[in-house]
Motif scaffolding. Structure first.
Motif, PDB file in Angstrom:
ATOM      1  N   LYS A 117       0.934  -0.996   0.150  1.00  0.00           N
ATOM      2  CA  LYS A 117      -0.244  -0.148  -0.352  1.00  0.00           C
ATOM      3  C   LYS A 117       0.630   1.463   0.509  1.00  0.00           C
ATOM      4  N   ILE A 118       1.828   1.166  -0.580  1.00  0.00           N
ATOM      5  CA  ILE A 118       2.895   2.100  -1.016  1.00  0.00           C
ATOM      6  C   ILE A 118       2.975   3.281  -2.247  1.00  0.00           C
ATOM      7  N   LYS A 119       2.269   4.618  -2.400  1.00  0.00           N
ATOM      8  CA  LYS A 119       1.556   4.911  -3.467  1.00  0.00           C
ATOM      9  C   LYS A 119       2.525   6.033  -4.026  1.00  0.00           C
ATOM     10  N   GLY A 120       1.611   6.130  -5.209  1.00  0.00           N
ATOM     11  CA  GLY A 120       2.580   8.246  -5.473  1.00  0.00           C
ATOM     12  C   GLY A 120       4.425   7.290  -6.150  1.00  0.00           C
ATOM     13  N   TYR A 121       3.756   5.918  -7.148  1.00  0.00           N
ATOM     14  CA  TYR A 121       5.018   6.285  -7.656  1.00  0.00           C
ATOM     15  C   TYR A 121       4.705   5.102  -9.048  1.00  0.00           C
ATOM     16  N   ASP A 122       3.643   5.000  -8.884  1.00  0.00           N
ATOM     17  CA  ASP A 122       3.557   4.114  -9.929  1.00  0.00           C
ATOM     18  C   ASP A 122       3.808   4.546 -11.575  1.00  0.00           C
ATOM     19  N   GLU A 123       3.808   5.726 -12.093  1.00  0.00           N
ATOM     20  CA  GLU A 123       4.002   6.052 -13.570  1.00  0.00           C
ATOM     21  C   GLU A 123       5.848   6.908 -13.304  1.00  0.00           C
ATOM     22  N   LYS A 124       6.989   6.711 -12.678  1.00  0.00           N
ATOM     23  CA  LYS A 124       7.531   6.725 -12.178  1.00  0.00           C
ATOM     24  C   LYS A 124       8.406   5.663 -12.611  1.00  0.00           C
ATOM     25  N   LEU A 125       8.724   3.903 -11.969  1.00  0.00           N
ATOM     26  CA  LEU A 125       9.175   2.902 -12.628  1.00  0.00           C
ATOM     27  C   LEU A 125       9.344   3.121 -14.124  1.00  0.00           C
ATOM     28  N   VAL A 126      10.460   2.596 -13.908  1.00  0.00           N
ATOM     29  CA  VAL A 126      11.391   2.086 -15.231  1.00  0.00           C
ATOM     30  C   VAL A 126      12.042   1.159 -15.107  1.00  0.00           C
ATOM     31  N   GLU A 127      12.338   0.576 -16.485  1.00  0.00           N
ATOM     32  CA  GLU A 127      13.096  -0.547 -16.641  1.00  0.00           C
ATOM     33  C   GLU A 127      14.453  -1.519 -16.518  1.00  0.00           C
ATOM     34  N   SER A 128      14.559  -1.694 -16.005  1.00  0.00           N
ATOM     35  CA  SER A 128      16.193  -2.302 -15.573  1.00  0.00           C
ATOM     36  C   SER A 128      16.792  -2.783 -16.615  1.00  0.00           C
ATOM     37  N   ILE A 129      18.038  -2.841 -16.921  1.00  0.00           N
ATOM     38  CA  ILE A 129      19.415  -3.302 -18.386  1.00  0.00           C
ATOM     39  C   ILE A 129      18.979  -4.875 -18.411  1.00  0.00           C
ATOM     40  N   LYS A 130      19.093  -5.478 -19.396  1.00  0.00           N
ATOM     41  CA  LYS A 130      18.239  -6.867 -19.309  1.00  0.00           C
ATOM     42  C   LYS A 130      19.431  -7.463 -19.617  1.00  0.00           C
ATOM     43  N   LEU A 131      19.581  -9.259 -19.375  1.00  0.00           N
ATOM     44  CA  LEU A 131      20.697 -10.537 -19.242  1.00  0.00           C
ATOM     45  C   LEU A 131      22.119 -10.134 -20.947  1.00  0.00           C
ATOM     46  N   ASP A 132      20.439  -9.476 -21.508  1.00  0.00           N
ATOM     47  CA  ASP A 132      20.991 -10.013 -23.016  1.00  0.00           C
ATOM     48  C   ASP A 132      21.132  -8.579 -23.962  1.00  0.00           C
ATOM     49  N   ASP A 133      21.744  -7.750 -22.934  1.00  0.00           N
ATOM     50  CA  ASP A 133      22.135  -6.167 -23.055  1.00  0.00           C
ATOM     51  C   ASP A 133      23.979  -6.627 -23.930  1.00  0.00           C
ATOM     52  N   GLU A 134      24.370  -5.515 -24.992  1.00  0.00           N
ATOM     53  CA  GLU A 134      25.621  -5.801 -25.204  1.00  0.00           C
ATOM     54  C   GLU A 134      26.666  -5.767 -24.222  1.00  0.00           C
ATOM     55  N   CYS A 135      26.354  -4.651 -23.248  1.00  0.00           N
ATOM     56  CA  CYS A 135      27.137  -3.897 -21.884  1.00  0.00           C
ATOM     57  C   CYS A 135      28.500  -4.981 -21.138  1.00  0.00           C
ATOM     58  N   PHE A 136      26.999  -6.325 -21.043  1.00  0.00           N
ATOM     59  CA  PHE A 136      27.483  -7.414 -20.329  1.00  0.00           C
ATOM     60  C   PHE A 136      28.647  -8.474 -21.276  1.00  0.00           C
ATOM     61  N   LYS A 137      28.927  -8.245 -22.730  1.00  0.00           N
ATOM     62  CA  LYS A 137      29.830  -8.879 -23.166  1.00  0.00           C
ATOM     63  C   LYS A 137      31.077  -8.484 -22.778  1.00  0.00           C
ATOM     64  N   ASN A 138      31.487  -7.632 -22.381  1.00  0.00           N
ATOM     65  CA  ASN A 138      33.325  -7.471 -22.070  1.00  0.00           C
ATOM     66  C   ASN A 138      32.732  -7.449 -19.987  1.00  0.00           C
ATOM     67  N   SER A 139      32.267  -8.341 -19.378  1.00  0.00           N
ATOM     68  CA  SER A 139      31.604  -8.484 -17.757  1.00  0.00           C
ATOM     69  C   SER A 139      32.122  -9.358 -17.362  1.00  0.00           C
ATOM     70  N   VAL A 140      32.487  -9.412 -16.109  1.00  0.00           N
ATOM     71  CA  VAL A 140      33.227 -10.772 -15.557  1.00  0.00           C
ATOM     72  C   VAL A 140      32.749 -10.503 -13.778  1.00  0.00           C
ATOM     73  N   TYR A 141      31.695 -11.597 -13.609  1.00  0.00           N
ATOM     74  CA  TYR A 141      31.299 -11.552 -12.002  1.00  0.00           C
ATOM     75  C   TYR A 141      31.758 -12.813 -11.170  1.00  0.00           C
ATOM     76  N   GLU A 142      32.306 -12.313 -10.173  1.00  0.00           N
ATOM     77  CA  GLU A 142      32.441 -13.139  -8.783  1.00  0.00           C
ATOM     78  C   GLU A 142      32.142 -13.167  -7.932  1.00  0.00           C
ATOM     79  N   LEU A 143      32.028 -14.378  -6.725  1.00  0.00           N
ATOM     80  CA  LEU A 143      31.601 -14.162  -5.545  1.00  0.00           C
ATOM     81  C   LEU A 143      32.951 -14.380  -5.100  1.00  0.00           C
ATOM     82  N   ILE A 144      32.669 -13.381  -4.301  1.00  0.00           N
ATOM     83  CA  ILE A 144      34.628 -14.259  -3.410  1.00  0.00           C
ATOM     84  C   ILE A 144      33.870 -14.342  -1.731  1.00  0.00           C
ATOM     85  N   ALA A 145      33.143 -14.038  -1.436  1.00  0.00           N
ATOM     86  CA  ALA A 145      32.277 -14.541   0.119  1.00  0.00           C
ATOM     87  C   ALA A 145      31.084 -15.006  -0.014  1.00  0.00           C
ATOM     88  N   THR A 146      30.752 -16.073   0.888  1.00  0.00           N
ATOM     89  CA  THR A 146      29.477 -16.101   0.965  1.00  0.00           C
ATOM     90  C   THR A 146      28.983 -16.223   2.392  1.00  0.00           C
TER      91      THR A 146
END
Length: 413
Positions: free
Chosen positions: A213-242
């Motif tokens: 019941k949090i109001k006032g943001y319906d029209e302000k949300l924007v889409e995030s960047i998806k995994l198939d975007d070209e920006c991730f072709k030069n990207s590596v991700y490592e979890l170093i502690a869990t």
């Protein structure tokens, strides 16, 4: 016994320390020029460790929580507010985006990401004021939303989270080193996934806002960047502690002392009070029936406890609330020792990481005339354990692998 349990906690922290683990995830060639950025409660310690192991030229900036800074030589450390973002975090996020945006394909960027980074790396999308971002954060925290839900909304109101930082770095080479503080170690959830593709949608974020019941943001949300975007072709991700690595380290430590332990899970989520009931039920099953393990033994668990605030002026975090409810649920037992603590050293917004319970707790509580249910009903776990002398205060640990619970059952009937 408290020393034993604290040493188990310390071992869990040790294996999540950036100085212990980072070198194993850096490339063998460490002489090039790099830009280092990052955010989180462990970001400053991670930056310090990076400087220790990297041999080439370094520049950069990381954002950490107030009081979580450590000295660095080349990487600037900015302190900001958590869990509700402030202007310092906003300005730091802007500077990070300005730093990486001009980089080209021959440049190398390291992103040092840890828990707390979502609030610290705050850059609202165009059309959303900082005050609005603060308001939605407060509302989600107060209603007991899970970290996944909070971060989903954050990503769709952000110009830097949900893969947008990776988009800003492109076409530079990007390597993310991350410390997980979330159940399941989902890279999209840790610090709201600033450098990874995000599968969540604006529709999901909107559903979360409607649910609480949090109001006032319906029209302000924007889409995030998806995994198939070209920006991730030069990207590596490592979890170093869990969280799991830390729980296992605590279990190994206890085994070295001849104490059997059982890891319940590294991803238990939910209301702190309900989680406490579940843990207490297992304790009683062990005492009454020797299942699922015989006493003496230790139960270990991790995950993310939440609290739906009934008293907005209450003091205490999820781990204190867990321990208060746990103490209530083990009434009549005189053979249980327990510690619940946030591995970053801060439980909520006070100066404790969590709290203790031991076989003398119930007697001491009665002598002090403390009504446990009143403190629980008013979200005053800090006040209760302060009067009991049972607050756990290790100070900032400069890492964060979520909540850590360790329960020792001395024997069965």
């Amino acid at each position: 016994m408290k020393t034993l349990l604290q040493n188990a906690f310390n071992e869990a922290i040790r294996v999540a320390d950036a100085h212990e683990v980072m070198k194993d995830y850096l490339p063998k060639e460490r002489s090039g020029k790099v830009t280092v950025i990052g955010a989180g409660k462990g970001a400053a310690k991670m930056a310090q460790a990076f400087e220790q192991y990297w041999l080439g030229e370094i520049n950069g900036l990381v954002i950490t929580r107030y009081g979580h800074s450590v000295p660095t030589k080349h990487i600037e450390v900015v302190e900001a507010a958590h869990p509700v973002p402030d202007e310092a975090g906003l300005n730091g996020a802007k500077r990070i985006m300005e730093m990486v945006s001009p980089l080209g394909e021959d440049d190398l960027v390291f992103a040092l990401i840890s828990g707390g980074g979502s609030a610290l790396l705050s850059l609202p999308i165009e059309g959303v004021e900082m005050a609005e971002k603060q308001a939605v954060n407060k509302a989600l925290l107060q209603c007991g939303a899970t970290i996944d839900e909070i971060n989903c909304v954050r990503k769709h109101l952000s110009a830097i989270k949900g893969g947008r930082l990776a988009k800003a770095c492109y076409p530079a080479q990007l390597m993310t080193l991350s410390i997980s503080d979330v159940p399941g170690d989902d890279a999209c959830v840790i610090a709201s996934g600033p450098t990874v593709g995000d599968p969540s949608t604006t529709e999901q974020a909107l559903d979360i806002l409607k649910r609480y019941k949090i109001k006032g943001y319906d029209e302000k949300l924007v889409e995030s960047i998806k995994l198939d975007d070209e920006c991730f072709k030069n990207s590596v991700y490592e979890l170093i502690a869990t969280p799991q690595k830390s729980l296992q380290a605590a279990s190994d430590f206890l085994a070295s002392k001849g104490i059997a332990s059982l890891i319940l899970s590294d991803r238990i989520e939910g209301e702190a009070c309900e989680m406490a009931k579940m843990h207490a039920a297992i304790v009683r099953q062990i005492i009454d029936h020797g299942q699922p393990i015989n006493a003496p033994c230790v139960l270990l668990s991790g995950g993310e406890a939440t609290v739906s605030l009934k008293n907005l002026k209450g003091r205490g975090g999820p781990n204190g609330e867990f321990m208060l409810s746990f103490l209530d649920q083990i009434r009549g037992l005189d053979n249980v020792y327990a510690l619940a603590a946030d591995t970053d050293g801060i439980d909520g917004s006070e100066d404790n990481a969590g709290a203790w319970v031991d076989p003398s707790s119930q007697v001491r509580m009665e002598k002090l005339g403390l009504n446990l249910h009143e403190y629980l009903e008013n979200n005053l776990s800090y006040d209760f354990f302060e009067k009991m002398g049972d607050l756990f205060k290790p100070g900032p640990t400069l890492t964060n692998v979520n909540d850590f619970r360790v329960i020792y059952i001395a024997g069965s009937k």
